[in-house]
Design an enzyme around this catalytic site. Sequence first.
Site, PDB file in Angstrom:
ATOM      1  N   SER A   1       0.819  -1.209   0.000  1.00 44.01           N
ATOM      2  CA  SER A   1       0.000   0.000   0.000  1.00 44.01           C
ATOM      3  C   SER A   1       0.856   1.264   0.000  1.00 44.01           C
ATOM      4  O   SER A   1       1.967   1.280   0.540  1.00 44.01           O
ATOM      5  CB  SER A   1      -0.907   0.006   1.239  1.00 44.01           C
ATOM      6  OG  SER A   1      -1.529   1.257   1.416  1.00 44.01           O
TER       7      SER A   1
ATOM      8  N   TYR B   1      -2.425   5.804  -4.799  1.00 41.99           N
ATOM      9  CA  TYR B   1      -3.640   6.620  -4.821  1.00 41.99           C
ATOM     10  C   TYR B   1      -3.487   7.777  -5.805  1.00 41.99           C
ATOM     11  O   TYR B   1      -2.377   8.195  -6.124  1.00 41.99           O
ATOM     12  CB  TYR B   1      -3.924   7.215  -3.436  1.00 41.99           C
ATOM     13  CG  TYR B   1      -4.408   6.235  -2.411  1.00 41.99           C
ATOM     14  CD1 TYR B   1      -5.666   5.644  -2.517  1.00 41.99           C
ATOM     15  CD2 TYR B   1      -3.623   5.912  -1.300  1.00 41.99           C
ATOM     16  CE1 TYR B   1      -6.119   4.749  -1.563  1.00 41.99           C
ATOM     17  CE2 TYR B   1      -4.068   5.023  -0.336  1.00 41.99           C
ATOM     18  CZ  TYR B   1      -5.318   4.450  -0.473  1.00 41.99           C
ATOM     19  OH  TYR B   1      -5.772   3.571   0.468  1.00 41.99           O
TER      20      TYR B   1
ATOM     21  N   THR C   1      -5.528   2.895  -7.313  1.00 40.75           N
ATOM     22  CA  THR C   1      -6.811   2.989  -6.618  1.00 40.75           C
ATOM     23  C   THR C   1      -7.512   4.295  -6.970  1.00 40.75           C
ATOM     24  O   THR C   1      -6.970   5.374  -6.731  1.00 40.75           O
ATOM     25  CB  THR C   1      -6.607   2.890  -5.096  1.00 40.75           C
ATOM     26  OG1 THR C   1      -6.012   1.628  -4.783  1.00 40.75           O
ATOM     27  CG2 THR C   1      -7.936   3.012  -4.362  1.00 40.75           C
TER      28      THR C   1
ATOM     29  N   LYS D   1      -8.147  -0.051  -9.730  1.00 42.65           N
ATOM     30  CA  LYS D   1      -8.884  -0.654  -8.606  1.00 42.65           C
ATOM     31  C   LYS D   1     -10.002   0.280  -8.135  1.00 42.65           C
ATOM     32  O   LYS D   1      -9.757   1.453  -7.854  1.00 42.65           O
ATOM     33  CB  LYS D   1      -7.926  -0.935  -7.447  1.00 42.65           C
ATOM     34  CG  LYS D   1      -8.566  -1.597  -6.232  1.00 42.65           C
ATOM     35  CD  LYS D   1      -7.499  -1.884  -5.175  1.00 42.65           C
ATOM     36  CE  LYS D   1      -8.076  -2.610  -3.973  1.00 42.65           C
ATOM     37  NZ  LYS D   1      -8.972  -1.749  -3.182  1.00 42.65           N
TER      38      LYS D   1
ATOM     39  N   HIS E   1     -13.950  -1.153  -2.130  1.00 38.95           N
ATOM     40  CA  HIS E   1     -12.996  -0.815  -1.070  1.00 38.95           C
ATOM     41  C   HIS E   1     -13.362  -1.531   0.236  1.00 38.95           C
ATOM     42  O   HIS E   1     -13.196  -0.998   1.326  1.00 38.95           O
ATOM     43  CB  HIS E   1     -12.948   0.699  -0.857  1.00 38.95           C
ATOM     44  CG  HIS E   1     -11.574   1.223  -0.543  1.00 38.95           C
ATOM     45  ND1 HIS E   1     -10.766   1.807  -1.485  1.00 38.95           N
ATOM     46  CD2 HIS E   1     -10.857   1.253   0.609  1.00 38.95           C
ATOM     47  CE1 HIS E   1      -9.626   2.185  -0.930  1.00 38.95           C
ATOM     48  NE2 HIS E   1      -9.657   1.841   0.337  1.00 38.95           N
TER      49      HIS E   1
ATOM     50  N   ARG F   1     -15.726   0.262   2.620  1.00 39.55           N
ATOM     51  CA  ARG F   1     -15.168   1.327   3.452  1.00 39.55           C
ATOM     52  C   ARG F   1     -15.338   2.721   2.851  1.00 39.55           C
ATOM     53  O   ARG F   1     -14.923   3.699   3.460  1.00 39.55           O
ATOM     54  CB  ARG F   1     -13.677   1.065   3.696  1.00 39.55           C
ATOM     55  CG  ARG F   1     -13.415  -0.183   4.515  1.00 39.55           C
ATOM     56  CD  ARG F   1     -11.936  -0.553   4.533  1.00 39.55           C
ATOM     57  NE  ARG F   1     -11.100   0.454   5.151  1.00 39.55           N
ATOM     58  CZ  ARG F   1     -10.959   0.638   6.457  1.00 39.55           C
ATOM     59  NH1 ARG F   1     -11.656  -0.121   7.307  1.00 39.55           N
ATOM     60  NH2 ARG F   1     -10.154   1.563   6.939  1.00 39.55           N
TER      61      ARG F   1
END
EC number: 1.1.-.-
Length: 388
Positions: free
Chosen positions: A106, A129, A155, A251, A275, A278
Amino acid sequence: MIISAASDYRAAAEARLPPFLFHYIDGGAYAEHTLRRNVSDLADVALRQRVLRNMSDLRLSTELFGETLAMPVALAPVGLTGMYARRGEVQAARAAAARGIPFTLSTVSVCPIEEVAPAIERPMWFQLYVLKDRGFMRNALERAKAAGVTTLVFTVDMPTPGARYRDAHSGMSGPNASLRRMLQAVTHPRWAWDVGLLGKPHDLGNISAYRGSPTGLQDYIGWLGANFDPSIAWKDLEWIREFWTGPMVIKGILDPEDARDAVRFGADGIVVSNHGGRQLDGVLSSARALPAIADAVKGELKILADSGIRSGLDVVRMLALGADAVLLGRAFVYALAAAGQAGVENLLTLIEKEMRVAMTLTGTHSIADISADALSRVTRERADAISP
């Protein structure tokens, strides 16, 4: 405690972790309806049992983005994994490598890229991100390239953080959060010693390497919250596609039209994902969204899916609904928190065994054989009924 399924690891993790950490990984957005439906909708997927099929030549391995996977599973990117076990990202990556599947680091990991990549022999994936600070994004991509990362997981379903009410109650956020977290740590001495003390530094390694100063848990919400970019559009991703020459996976796809946009953009894969429930409560579960997306783009790019997967049976269900592979998130973090690298390795062994049972009893000899034909007629009709 006897461990026979992912649910056992969840119970063990809850006992070991301070509440703010357990509920951070266990919870979802708003009233958590989507979080629950991710699990329940997948459990409702009925498979078609077949018998007398000579299943002696069962094969779980598959090819994905130029890699051979022992089974169609990769560990998903999970922020703060290093707070669940000592240097948790390293332990999880080693477990994945030992079982022949990819690990995805991540952006907001505790351990930086440069610590995790050398710890394993197989290539690593990296999640990024969409952030306002494009300098950070470019820096992260350059470092990922230098570390030998093969696949970028981008993401796109966080232009703004989801509202997670449980975090305010547990101490991850809300009034007196720092004090509440400290008191919880004191009352969980095993975690406090193993992770709280021996697991230092508690830093967001990928971010602090760019900023030039330590970035602890207290800065996590503030820095990310200030950098999520609600103005992002497909055109803003073009420079990344030019910069990153390896496989690129988008994603956070839940709609067939967004999946078609990903094809037009030139993505190598997508992850059908909400997610883990979330972000936006009330959206479709991944299991409900997947069939229509597979109908729209199957064969044009690789389709991965996550959210709600707790067993090897769930993996087979997702493949039958149209996925080529899955990402495993919460389940591996529970195992990591409970028993470290050994826990994750054992969980993956359990998932492999469960897949073998499901494939044997559905008459599917290989991963390529798992299709809608493995679904019961009732499940196929239900999937057709919700297709746009």
